[in-house]
Design a protein around this motif. Sequence first.
Motif, PDB file in Angstrom:
ATOM      1  N   ALA A 295       0.855  -1.133  -0.107  1.00 40.77           N
ATOM      2  CA  ALA A 295       0.091  -0.099  -0.025  1.00 40.77           C
ATOM      3  C   ALA A 295       0.806   1.400   0.042  1.00 40.77           C
ATOM      4  O   ALA A 295       0.601   2.228  -0.766  1.00 40.77           O
ATOM      5  N   GLN A 296       2.019   1.380   0.678  1.00 38.88           N
ATOM      6  CA  GLN A 296       2.691   2.479   0.997  1.00 38.88           C
ATOM      7  C   GLN A 296       3.482   2.739  -0.517  1.00 38.88           C
ATOM      8  O   GLN A 296       3.693   3.728  -0.625  1.00 38.88           O
ATOM      9  N   ARG A 297       3.815   1.486  -1.045  1.00 42.22           N
ATOM     10  CA  ARG A 297       4.554   1.828  -2.264  1.00 42.22           C
ATOM     11  C   ARG A 297       3.739   2.115  -3.394  1.00 42.22           C
ATOM     12  O   ARG A 297       4.131   3.196  -4.068  1.00 42.22           O
ATOM     13  N   LYS A 298       2.566   1.780  -3.402  1.00 39.66           N
ATOM     14  CA  LYS A 298       1.583   2.487  -4.464  1.00 39.66           C
ATOM     15  C   LYS A 298       1.182   3.839  -4.110  1.00 39.66           C
ATOM     16  O   LYS A 298       0.942   4.934  -4.991  1.00 39.66           O
ATOM     17  N   GLU A 299       1.054   4.383  -3.010  1.00 43.00           N
ATOM     18  CA  GLU A 299       0.958   5.614  -2.516  1.00 43.00           C
ATOM     19  C   GLU A 299       2.093   6.319  -2.952  1.00 43.00           C
ATOM     20  O   GLU A 299       1.887   7.686  -3.369  1.00 43.00           O
ATOM     21  N   ASN A 300       3.275   5.911  -2.716  1.00 45.02           N
ATOM     22  CA  ASN A 300       4.373   6.664  -3.177  1.00 45.02           C
ATOM     23  C   ASN A 300       4.316   7.026  -4.515  1.00 45.02           C
ATOM     24  O   ASN A 300       5.036   7.966  -5.087  1.00 45.02           O
ATOM     25  N   GLN A 301       4.009   5.932  -5.415  1.00 38.18           N
ATOM     26  CA  GLN A 301       4.206   6.189  -6.872  1.00 38.18           C
ATOM     27  C   GLN A 301       3.349   7.094  -7.145  1.00 38.18           C
ATOM     28  O   GLN A 301       3.405   7.972  -8.257  1.00 38.18           O
ATOM     29  N   GLN A 302       2.045   7.116  -6.652  1.00 38.93           N
ATOM     30  CA  GLN A 302       0.887   8.167  -6.707  1.00 38.93           C
ATOM     31  C   GLN A 302       1.308   9.652  -6.586  1.00 38.93           C
ATOM     32  O   GLN A 302       1.059  10.321  -7.179  1.00 38.93           O
ATOM     33  N   ASP A 303       1.970   9.768  -5.491  1.00 39.38           N
ATOM     34  CA  ASP A 303       2.525  10.980  -5.094  1.00 39.38           C
ATOM     35  C   ASP A 303       3.301  11.504  -6.165  1.00 39.38           C
ATOM     36  O   ASP A 303       3.542  12.823  -6.527  1.00 39.38           O
ATOM     37  N   ARG A 304       4.300  10.585  -6.519  1.00 39.11           N
ATOM     38  CA  ARG A 304       5.222  10.955  -7.786  1.00 39.11           C
ATOM     39  C   ARG A 304       4.599  11.412  -8.901  1.00 39.11           C
ATOM     40  O   ARG A 304       5.082  12.376  -9.660  1.00 39.11           O
ATOM     41  N   ILE A 305       3.861  10.651  -9.170  1.00 38.91           N
ATOM     42  CA  ILE A 305       2.830  10.993 -10.617  1.00 38.91           C
ATOM     43  C   ILE A 305       2.245  12.316 -10.432  1.00 38.91           C
ATOM     44  O   ILE A 305       2.302  13.079 -11.184  1.00 38.91           O
ATOM     45  N   ALA A 306       1.630  12.392  -9.210  1.00 38.86           N
ATOM     46  CA  ALA A 306       0.890  13.827  -9.002  1.00 38.86           C
ATOM     47  C   ALA A 306       1.913  14.913  -9.103  1.00 38.86           C
ATOM     48  O   ALA A 306       1.575  16.111  -9.697  1.00 38.86           O
ATOM     49  N   ASN A 307       3.084  14.984  -8.438  1.00 35.84           N
ATOM     50  CA  ASN A 307       4.134  15.798  -8.466  1.00 35.84           C
ATOM     51  C   ASN A 307       4.430  16.145 -10.161  1.00 35.84           C
ATOM     52  O   ASN A 307       4.565  17.384 -10.238  1.00 35.84           O
ATOM     53  N   GLY A 308       4.436  15.031 -10.730  1.00 36.28           N
ATOM     54  CA  GLY A 308       4.887  15.345 -12.286  1.00 36.28           C
ATOM     55  C   GLY A 308       3.823  16.177 -12.893  1.00 36.28           C
ATOM     56  O   GLY A 308       4.233  16.931 -13.694  1.00 36.28           O
ATOM     57  N   VAL A 309       2.533  15.729 -12.687  1.00 37.06           N
ATOM     58  CA  VAL A 309       1.547  16.363 -13.152  1.00 37.06           C
ATOM     59  C   VAL A 309       1.354  17.728 -13.003  1.00 37.06           C
ATOM     60  O   VAL A 309       1.198  18.576 -13.829  1.00 37.06           O
ATOM     61  N   GLN A 310       1.600  18.207 -11.635  1.00 31.10           N
ATOM     62  CA  GLN A 310       1.600  19.336 -11.245  1.00 31.10           C
ATOM     63  C   GLN A 310       2.530  20.133 -11.984  1.00 31.10           C
ATOM     64  O   GLN A 310       2.611  21.724 -12.007  1.00 31.10           O
TER      65      GLN A 310
END
Length: 217
Positions: free
Chosen positions: A49-64
Amino acid sequence: MNFQFSKWTVLPAAVLLLGMVAMGQETNTTSTPTQGTTASAPATKPTIAQRKENQQDRIANGVQSGQLTAGETSKLETKEAAINGETRADRAANGGKLTAAEKQQINKQQNQVSKQIYNDKHNANTAQYGNNKVGQRRENQQDRIAQGIKSGQLAAGETAKLENQQKGINQQVKADRAVNGGKLTPGEKAQVNKEQNAASKNIYNKKHNANTQHPKK
């Protein structure tokens, strides 16, 4: 007489020496860390779960930040959605848990996605929309999507669909500009805004439905 003189002369020196030894021992004791308080304790591996959340945070930062285009984000989130689906299926088959082999397989897949996130964020493609109303509208949509990813309101599959929609609008704008010397006609601007209105409603609905990006650990 000589013996007494040397005796009382040596005694203070012996006391002083013993005091210095004791001080040295205290210094060594206080400077040596006690067992269990070492700074180099081995770090625990993140959960699935933490791994997936970390990936999503990285994607969100890249989008923004604009490092990830809508097309790149769509592909990344499609892969994340596939991993999430596989994880759910594995848990359902094993009473809600993952076997050691399944965890290893998921981490291997997440490693591949992690490399792709890095590569996509550091390539030449960026989401630069320009200083105009159409560009500002697209940037606002991307910010809303990024916020939804970070908050967990948008699941990976939902984000993939939203970004694919944005990709289609971006391609249309690019084609229209190419035909008109880099500009958009009033009719084309009206059409783009109509499509962004539909996308905006889609973003809102997906952020406020029952689907969230908060998987089990």
